[in-house]
Design an enzyme around this catalytic site. Structure first.
Site, mmCIF file in Angstrom:
data_model
loop_
_atom_site.group_PDB
_atom_site.id
_atom_site.type_symbol
_atom_site.label_atom_id
_atom_site.label_comp_id
_atom_site.label_asym_id
_atom_site.label_seq_id
_atom_site.Cartn_x
_atom_site.Cartn_y
_atom_site.Cartn_z
ATOM 1 N N ARG A 1 1.655 0.263 -0.073
ATOM 2 C CA ARG A 1 1.826 -0.792 0.938
ATOM 3 C C ARG A 1 1.091 -0.467 2.241
ATOM 4 O O ARG A 1 1.606 -0.699 3.330
ATOM 5 C CB ARG A 1 3.306 -1.019 1.277
ATOM 6 C CG ARG A 1 4.132 -1.586 0.170
ATOM 7 C CD ARG A 1 4.154 -3.126 0.262
ATOM 8 N NE ARG A 1 4.987 -3.659 -0.783
ATOM 9 C CZ ARG A 1 6.230 -4.076 -0.615
ATOM 10 N NH1 ARG A 1 6.780 -4.065 0.580
ATOM 11 N NH2 ARG A 1 6.906 -4.532 -1.627
ATOM 12 N N ARG B 1 2.778 -5.468 7.028
ATOM 13 C CA ARG B 1 3.333 -5.959 8.287
ATOM 14 C C ARG B 1 3.327 -4.984 9.449
ATOM 15 O O ARG B 1 3.481 -5.394 10.597
ATOM 16 C CB ARG B 1 4.761 -6.472 8.044
ATOM 17 C CG ARG B 1 4.754 -7.789 7.283
ATOM 18 C CD ARG B 1 6.141 -8.178 6.836
ATOM 19 N NE ARG B 1 6.579 -7.279 5.774
ATOM 20 C CZ ARG B 1 7.710 -7.446 5.083
ATOM 21 N NH1 ARG B 1 8.508 -8.449 5.369
ATOM 22 N NH2 ARG B 1 8.031 -6.609 4.121
ATOM 23 N N ARG C 1 -1.525 -13.224 8.896
ATOM 24 C CA ARG C 1 -0.358 -13.730 8.174
ATOM 25 C C ARG C 1 0.351 -14.848 8.947
ATOM 26 O O ARG C 1 0.999 -15.707 8.342
ATOM 27 C CB ARG C 1 0.556 -12.531 7.930
ATOM 28 C CG ARG C 1 1.845 -12.766 7.241
ATOM 29 C CD ARG C 1 1.727 -13.148 5.799
ATOM 30 N NE ARG C 1 3.059 -13.143 5.235
ATOM 31 C CZ ARG C 1 3.900 -14.164 5.310
ATOM 32 N NH1 ARG C 1 3.536 -15.285 5.878
ATOM 33 N NH2 ARG C 1 5.118 -14.063 4.806
ATOM 34 N N ASP D 1 0.493 -9.047 -5.096
ATOM 35 C CA ASP D 1 1.897 -8.698 -5.312
ATOM 36 C C ASP D 1 2.155 -8.609 -6.806
ATOM 37 O O ASP D 1 1.494 -9.292 -7.594
ATOM 38 C CB ASP D 1 2.813 -9.746 -4.679
ATOM 39 C CG ASP D 1 4.231 -9.197 -4.551
ATOM 40 O OD1 ASP D 1 4.499 -8.486 -3.572
ATOM 41 O OD2 ASP D 1 5.047 -9.431 -5.462
ATOM 42 N N TYR E 1 12.727 -9.509 -11.736
ATOM 43 C CA TYR E 1 12.571 -10.646 -10.822
ATOM 44 C C TYR E 1 12.541 -11.966 -11.582
ATOM 45 O O TYR E 1 13.068 -12.978 -11.129
ATOM 46 C CB TYR E 1 11.279 -10.496 -10.010
ATOM 47 C CG TYR E 1 11.375 -9.475 -8.899
ATOM 48 C CD1 TYR E 1 11.986 -9.793 -7.685
ATOM 49 C CD2 TYR E 1 10.858 -8.201 -9.046
ATOM 50 C CE1 TYR E 1 12.069 -8.863 -6.663
ATOM 51 C CE2 TYR E 1 10.941 -7.260 -8.026
ATOM 52 C CZ TYR E 1 11.549 -7.599 -6.830
ATOM 53 O OH TYR E 1 11.629 -6.682 -5.825
HETATM 54 O O1 CP3 Z 1 0.203 -1.446 -1.311
HETATM 55 C C1 CP3 Z 1 -0.477 -2.383 -0.819
HETATM 56 O O2 CP3 Z 1 -0.911 -2.345 0.347
HETATM 57 C C2 CP3 Z 1 -0.880 -3.549 -1.729
HETATM 58 C C3 CP3 Z 1 -0.081 -4.704 -1.702
HETATM 59 C C4 CP3 Z 1 1.290 -4.790 -2.366
HETATM 60 C C5 CP3 Z 1 2.260 -5.725 -1.923
HETATM 61 N N1 CP3 Z 1 3.304 -5.695 -2.787
HETATM 62 C C6 CP3 Z 1 2.102 -6.564 -0.739
HETATM 63 C C7 CP3 Z 1 3.281 -7.227 -0.179
HETATM 64 C C8 CP3 Z 1 1.804 -4.172 -3.505
HETATM 65 C C9 CP3 Z 1 1.200 -3.065 -4.334
HETATM 66 C C10 CP3 Z 1 3.082 -4.755 -3.759
HETATM 67 C C11 CP3 Z 1 3.917 -4.396 -4.905
HETATM 68 C C12 CP3 Z 1 5.295 -4.880 -4.988
HETATM 69 N N2 CP3 Z 1 5.795 -6.116 -4.654
HETATM 70 C C13 CP3 Z 1 6.360 -4.127 -5.529
HETATM 71 C C14 CP3 Z 1 6.215 -2.745 -6.107
HETATM 72 C C15 CP3 Z 1 6.155 -1.697 -5.066
HETATM 73 C C16 CP3 Z 1 7.430 -1.509 -4.287
HETATM 74 O O3 CP3 Z 1 7.365 -1.614 -3.072
HETATM 75 O O4 CP3 Z 1 8.447 -1.207 -4.929
HETATM 76 C C17 CP3 Z 1 7.522 -4.915 -5.469
HETATM 77 C C18 CP3 Z 1 8.912 -4.524 -5.913
HETATM 78 C C19 CP3 Z 1 7.139 -6.181 -4.933
HETATM 79 C C20 CP3 Z 1 8.004 -7.382 -4.726
HETATM 80 C C21 CP3 Z 1 7.984 -7.734 -3.295
HETATM 81 N N3 CP3 Z 1 6.966 -8.453 -2.691
HETATM 82 C C22 CP3 Z 1 8.910 -7.356 -2.266
HETATM 83 C C23 CP3 Z 1 10.172 -6.553 -2.474
HETATM 84 C C24 CP3 Z 1 8.410 -7.886 -1.050
HETATM 85 C C25 CP3 Z 1 8.983 -7.725 0.330
HETATM 86 C C26 CP3 Z 1 9.849 -8.887 0.701
HETATM 87 C C27 CP3 Z 1 10.220 -8.839 2.164
HETATM 88 O O5 CP3 Z 1 10.239 -9.917 2.753
HETATM 89 O O6 CP3 Z 1 10.451 -7.742 2.677
HETATM 90 C C28 CP3 Z 1 7.218 -8.547 -1.339
HETATM 91 C C29 CP3 Z 1 6.335 -9.208 -0.379
HETATM 92 C C30 CP3 Z 1 5.150 -8.417 0.037
HETATM 93 N N4 CP3 Z 1 4.288 -7.858 -0.863
HETATM 94 C C31 CP3 Z 1 4.693 -8.151 1.360
HETATM 95 C C32 CP3 Z 1 3.512 -7.419 1.231
HETATM 96 C C33 CP3 Z 1 2.622 -6.937 2.353
HETATM 97 C C34 CP3 Z 1 5.331 -8.654 2.649
HETATM 98 C C35 CP3 Z 1 4.992 -10.113 2.746
HETATM 99 C C36 CP3 Z 1 4.891 -10.659 4.133
HETATM 100 O O7 CP3 Z 1 3.792 -10.569 4.736
HETATM 101 O O8 CP3 Z 1 5.887 -11.235 4.579
#
Ligand code: CP3
Length: 349
Positions: free
Chosen positions: A27, A31, A40, A76, A153
């Site tokens: 990640r 943010r 964003r 994602d 999910y």
């Molecule tokens: O690592 C990176 O920089 C690449 C991008 C990446 C994202 N999600 C961007 C993202 C990767 C590799 C993921 C994987 C992902 N997504 C996982 C596996 C890794 C982990 O963290 O366990 C999981 C479980 C998800 C599902 C998911 N998507 C979650 C739990 C969330 C957060 C929700 C929240 O509001 O906190 C997301 C959204 C997400 N994916 C964001 C980002 C940068 C935040 C979105 C935003 O800008 O609001």
């Protein structure tokens, strides 16, 4: 697989000791970066993922600030669910949502019969835009969710505390649940193949919820699908990283699966995890495993914690890729990453 590579991350993933320990952060785009927030604020998350120029820009943002060895595609793990026919959104304050939820055999017909991975072409386009922006030493990482975590999910429809819908489905309709897991696994193979063709040098499978089931259930429900998934990914002839999140208890269970790098969760002591792998005689290379919340600490604290991991790795790891043991959080201060990278670069075994 190539034996000699100028990319430190690929070398370490193949069990070699490159002249510098490769480092990146799960990640690393997101943010905590003001330049990410800036993009964003004008676009929904899913639209950002679907717009190659912006997804590529956000992928590169952390590499402009930090001396990193890899870029990871900005997307994602739930994006491919759209190709299965589910609607995907990130709701402010509530996390990711998928609709309709697939809660049992009767819901399987709500998914498309045949999946066309070209619906996800925007991902290939983003990778093609990212690749030329990297130096020959930097690695481009493609990724997908592992089937169990993606299915969590898909079944729950969103985040869940106890995964009741998932477990009811898995325990009461084993055969139908297996059909769902295999459907996602097939999609994952096509999707990662597409990413490799578009320039990904390495692929990573995020199994963030692997720790939410027992060892016995992993062995019974998940291990068979993962065995065949990793076997099929071997055809890509690139290193594969596997992250069983919160999955300390799965370390011995997943030993034997054919991936190259085990990404170790922050909850495990790195040195003990290395000893366990050694005793199991599995020749995995390792990635990890700083607690991402250590990055909220002082400079001295962060440097000490970083050094600890480097020391433990220098004792017994084969290839080592430095990383956090789960994703960075929105509160991560930018300097903390600078101190961590500097400490990794300074380390002498
Ligand atoms: O690592 C990176 O920089 C690449 C991008 C990446 C994202 N999600 C961007 C993202 C990767 C590799 C993921 C994987 C992902 N997504 C996982 C596996 C890794 C982990 O963290 O366990 C999981 C479980 C998800 C599902 C998911 N998507 C979650 C739990 C969330 C957060 C929700 C929240 O509001 O906190 C997301 C959204 C997400 N994916 C964001 C980002 C940068 C935040 C979105 C935003 O800008 O609001």
């Amino acid at each position: 697989m190539p034996n000699v590579t100028e990319k430190p991350l690929v070398s370490a993933a193949l069990g070699q000791k490159p002249s510098r320990t490769p480092i990146w952060f799960m990640r690393q785009a997101g943010r905590y970066l003001p330049e990410y927030q800036n993009i964003r604020k004008n676009i929904e998350f899913v639209d950002l993922c679907k717009t190659p120029a912006l997804a590529a820009e956000v992928t590169i943002q952390p590499l402009r600030r930090f001396d990193l060895d890899a870029a990871i595609l900005f997307s994602d793990i739930l994006v491919p669910c759209m190709a299965l026919g589910q609607e995907f959104s990130i709701d402010k304050g509530h996390g990711p949502h998928l609709f309709p939820p697939i809660r049992g055999e009767g819901d399987l017909t709500k998914l498309k019969d045949t999946v066309d991975v070209s619906e996800l072409d925007f991902v290939a386009e983003a990778l093609e835009l990212i690749k030329p922006q990297l130096s020959p030493q930097q690695t481009l990482i493609g990724f997908a969710g592992a089937p169990f975590t993606v299915c969590s999910y898909m079944v729950e429809g969103g985040p869940s505390k106890d995964f009741s819908h998932l477990k009811r489905f898995m325990f009461t309709q084993k055969h139908a649940f297996n059909i769902l897991l295999n459907k996602v696994s097939d999609l994952t193979v096509s999707y990662l193949t597409m990413q490799h063709r578009a320039g990904a040098d390495v692929v990573m499978l995020f199994d963030s919820w692997a720790g939410n089931i027992s060892q016995d259930d992993y062995r019974e429900h998940i291990y068979p699908v993962m065995t065949s998934l990793f076997k099929r990914l071997k055809n890509l002839q690139i290193p594969v990283i596997y992250f069983p999140g919160q999955g300390g208890q799965q370390l011995s269970v997943c030993a034997g699966l054919e991936f190259d790098v085990l990404s170790i969760d922050w909850r495990l002591n790195f040195g003990s995890a290395l000893k366990t792998l050694d005793s199991l005689k599995v020749p995995y290379n390792v990635q990890g495993n700083l607690d991402p919340l250590y990055l909220l600490g002082s400079e001295a604290f962060i440097r000490e914690k970083t050094r600890n991991i480097m020391e433990q790795a220098s004792v017994s790891a084969r290839g080592h890729i430095f990383n956090v043991g789960h994703g960075l959080t929105p509160l991560t201060p930018i300097e903390s990453l600078e101190w961590t990278i500097d400490e990794v670069r300074r380390f002498k075994a």
